[in-house]
Motif scaffolding. Structure first.
Motif, PDB file in Angstrom:
ATOM      1  N   LYS A   1       0.831  -1.206   0.000  1.00 18.47           N
ATOM      2  CA  LYS A   1       0.000   0.000   0.000  1.00 18.47           C
ATOM      3  C   LYS A   1       0.869   1.261   0.000  1.00 18.47           C
ATOM      4  O   LYS A   1       0.603   2.207  -0.751  1.00 18.47           O
ATOM      5  CB  LYS A   1      -0.922   0.000   1.225  1.00 18.47           C
ATOM      6  CG  LYS A   1      -1.891   1.145   1.273  1.00 18.47           C
ATOM      7  CD  LYS A   1      -2.806   1.028   2.474  1.00 18.47           C
ATOM      8  CE  LYS A   1      -3.800   2.166   2.515  1.00 18.47           C
ATOM      9  NZ  LYS A   1      -4.714   2.050   3.659  1.00 18.47           N
ATOM     10  N   GLY A   2       1.915   1.261   0.799  1.00 20.99           N
ATOM     11  CA  GLY A   2       2.811   2.417   0.843  1.00 20.99           C
ATOM     12  C   GLY A   2       3.527   2.632  -0.479  1.00 20.99           C
ATOM     13  O   GLY A   2       3.622   3.754  -0.972  1.00 20.99           O
TER      14      GLY A   2
ATOM     15  N   ARG B   1       2.023   6.028  -7.414  1.00 21.50           N
ATOM     16  CA  ARG B   1       0.960   6.915  -7.910  1.00 21.50           C
ATOM     17  C   ARG B   1       1.424   8.379  -7.894  1.00 21.50           C
ATOM     18  O   ARG B   1       1.253   9.104  -8.873  1.00 21.50           O
ATOM     19  CB  ARG B   1      -0.300   6.762  -7.069  1.00 21.50           C
ATOM     20  CG  ARG B   1      -1.447   7.675  -7.519  1.00 21.50           C
ATOM     21  CD  ARG B   1      -2.620   7.639  -6.553  1.00 21.50           C
ATOM     22  NE  ARG B   1      -3.200   6.323  -6.447  1.00 21.50           N
ATOM     23  CZ  ARG B   1      -4.233   5.886  -7.182  1.00 21.50           C
ATOM     24  NH1 ARG B   1      -4.795   6.683  -8.053  1.00 21.50           N
ATOM     25  NH2 ARG B   1      -4.699   4.671  -7.018  1.00 21.50           N
ATOM     26  N   LYS B   2       2.048   8.805  -6.794  1.00 25.74           N
ATOM     27  CA  LYS B   2       2.526  10.188  -6.705  1.00 25.74           C
ATOM     28  C   LYS B   2       3.557  10.497  -7.778  1.00 25.74           C
ATOM     29  O   LYS B   2       3.552  11.581  -8.361  1.00 25.74           O
ATOM     30  CB  LYS B   2       3.108  10.460  -5.316  1.00 25.74           C
ATOM     31  CG  LYS B   2       2.068  10.647  -4.256  1.00 25.74           C
ATOM     32  CD  LYS B   2       2.691  10.950  -2.907  1.00 25.74           C
ATOM     33  CE  LYS B   2       1.623  11.066  -1.837  1.00 25.74           C
ATOM     34  NZ  LYS B   2       2.187  11.312  -0.512  1.00 25.74           N
ATOM     35  N   GLN B   3       4.467   9.545  -8.035  1.00 22.82           N
ATOM     36  CA  GLN B   3       5.486   9.782  -9.060  1.00 22.82           C
ATOM     37  C   GLN B   3       4.843   9.878 -10.439  1.00 22.82           C
ATOM     38  O   GLN B   3       5.211  10.743 -11.231  1.00 22.82           O
ATOM     39  CB  GLN B   3       6.549   8.674  -9.026  1.00 22.82           C
ATOM     40  CG  GLN B   3       7.739   8.943  -9.914  1.00 22.82           C
ATOM     41  CD  GLN B   3       8.562  10.140  -9.495  1.00 22.82           C
ATOM     42  OE1 GLN B   3       8.528  10.588  -8.358  1.00 22.82           O
ATOM     43  NE2 GLN B   3       9.306  10.686 -10.429  1.00 22.82           N
ATOM     44  N   LEU B   4       3.880   9.035 -10.732  1.00 23.17           N
ATOM     45  CA  LEU B   4       3.173   9.121 -12.012  1.00 23.17           C
ATOM     46  C   LEU B   4       2.447  10.447 -12.153  1.00 23.17           C
ATOM     47  O   LEU B   4       2.420  11.039 -13.231  1.00 23.17           O
ATOM     48  CB  LEU B   4       2.180   7.963 -12.152  1.00 23.17           C
ATOM     49  CG  LEU B   4       2.757   6.633 -12.598  1.00 23.17           C
ATOM     50  CD1 LEU B   4       1.739   5.519 -12.428  1.00 23.17           C
ATOM     51  CD2 LEU B   4       3.237   6.704 -14.032  1.00 23.17           C
ATOM     52  N   GLU B   5       1.868  10.928 -11.070  1.00 17.23           N
ATOM     53  CA  GLU B   5       1.110  12.184 -11.105  1.00 17.23           C
ATOM     54  C   GLU B   5       2.008  13.391 -11.331  1.00 17.23           C
ATOM     55  O   GLU B   5       1.530  14.464 -11.721  1.00 17.23           O
ATOM     56  CB  GLU B   5       0.301  12.344  -9.820  1.00 17.23           C
ATOM     57  CG  GLU B   5      -0.856  11.361  -9.745  1.00 17.23           C
ATOM     58  CD  GLU B   5      -1.562  11.336  -8.399  1.00 17.23           C
ATOM     59  OE1 GLU B   5      -1.062  11.938  -7.425  1.00 17.23           O
ATOM     60  OE2 GLU B   5      -2.625  10.682  -8.315  1.00 17.23           O
ATOM     61  N   LYS B   6       3.300  13.260 -11.134  1.00 20.52           N
ATOM     62  CA  LYS B   6       4.237  14.360 -11.374  1.00 20.52           C
ATOM     63  C   LYS B   6       4.510  14.577 -12.860  1.00 20.52           C
ATOM     64  O   LYS B   6       4.919  15.661 -13.262  1.00 20.52           O
ATOM     65  CB  LYS B   6       5.565  14.098 -10.655  1.00 20.52           C
ATOM     66  CG  LYS B   6       5.458  14.219  -9.167  1.00 20.52           C
ATOM     67  CD  LYS B   6       6.779  13.897  -8.511  1.00 20.52           C
ATOM     68  CE  LYS B   6       6.587  13.910  -6.989  1.00 20.52           C
ATOM     69  NZ  LYS B   6       7.814  13.539  -6.301  1.00 20.52           N
ATOM     70  N   TYR B   7       4.295  13.551 -13.660  1.00 24.36           N
ATOM     71  CA  TYR B   7       4.640  13.628 -15.082  1.00 24.36           C
ATOM     72  C   TYR B   7       4.049  14.869 -15.776  1.00 24.36           C
ATOM     73  O   TYR B   7       4.786  15.616 -16.412  1.00 24.36           O
ATOM     74  CB  TYR B   7       4.236  12.342 -15.808  1.00 24.36           C
ATOM     75  CG  TYR B   7       4.656  12.313 -17.250  1.00 24.36           C
ATOM     76  CD1 TYR B   7       5.943  11.932 -17.607  1.00 24.36           C
ATOM     77  CD2 TYR B   7       3.766  12.677 -18.260  1.00 24.36           C
ATOM     78  CE1 TYR B   7       6.333  11.915 -18.926  1.00 24.36           C
ATOM     79  CE2 TYR B   7       4.150  12.667 -19.591  1.00 24.36           C
ATOM     80  CZ  TYR B   7       5.433  12.288 -19.925  1.00 24.36           C
ATOM     81  OH  TYR B   7       5.818  12.282 -21.236  1.00 24.36           O
TER      82      TYR B   7
END
Length: 160
Positions: free
Chosen positions: A142-143, A149-155
Motif C-alpha cells: 500500500k505504501g 501513484r505520486k510519481q506518475l502524477e508528477k509527469y
C-alpha cells in the motif's frame, strides 16, 4: 525454488534498468552536452520538489514524444484500474507496471536534455516499482503503491 525465481526476477529487472540507462547514453548526447550542462546549472540553483534532480526547463515543461506520452498514459491506466487489497494484488500490479515501463523503454526515441529530464522522472518510479515486486505484506504494498501513484502524477507537471 521460490527464492531462486524471485532472485532471477529481481536480477532481470536490474539488468533491464541498467541496459536502459546505458542505451540512452549515445553519441547524440555529446551534441546536447552544453544544453545539459545549462540544465544542470539550473538544477543546482532551484529547490527540487522531489528527491531526484527533476525540474522544469527554465520554467517551461520538457517536450516528450508521443510514444512516451502514450506509454505514461498506459501506466496511469494501470494505476487507475488497480484496486489492490491483498499482497498478491500488489505484486500483480507491480508486474503490470513493470511491463508498461519495459514497453516505454523499448519504444524510447527521445534524446538530449528532454530525455535526461525524463530519466530524472523515471528512475524513482522504477526504483519504487522494483521494491513493489518484492513486497512481503499488503501494508508495504500500500505504501509503495501510493509512492508510485505520486510519481506518475508528477509527469504532467514537468512534461508536455
Amino acid at each position: 525454488m521460490k527464492y531462486t525465481n524471485k532472485l532471477v526476477k529481481h536480477a532481470a529487472v536490474f539488468i533491464l534498468a541498467a541496459g536502459f540507462l546505458m542505451a540512452c547514453n549515445t553519441a547524440e548526447n555529446k551534441e546536447t552536452k552544453s544544453q545539459t550542462e545549462q540544465s544542470t546549472e539550473t538544477d543546482t540553483h532551484h529547490e527540487h520538489e522531489t528527491d531526484s534532480k527533476l525540474s522544469l526547463n527554465n520554467g517551461a515543461k520538457w517536450k516528450a514524444d508521443s510514444s512516451t506520452n502514450r506509454n505514461v498514459k498506459d501506466l496511469y491506466n494501470v494505476i487507475a484500474d488497480a484496486n489492490p487489497v491483498i499482497l498478491e494484488d500488489y505484486q500483480k500490479t507491480g508486474k503490470s507496471i513493470q511491463t508498461g515501463i519495459n514497453k516505454m523503454i523499448s519504444e524510447c526515441r527521445m534524446r538530449g536534455a528532454d530525455h535526461d529530464a525524463l530519466h530524472h522522472w523515471l528512475e524513482p518510479l522504477m526504483e519504487e516499482n522494483k521494491k513493489m515486486s518484492g513486497v512481503t505484506s499488503a501494508d508495504e504494498g500500500k505504501g509503495l503503491f501510493g509512492k508510485i501513484r505520486k510519481q506518475l502524477e508528477k509527469y504532467p507537471e514537468y512534461f508536455e
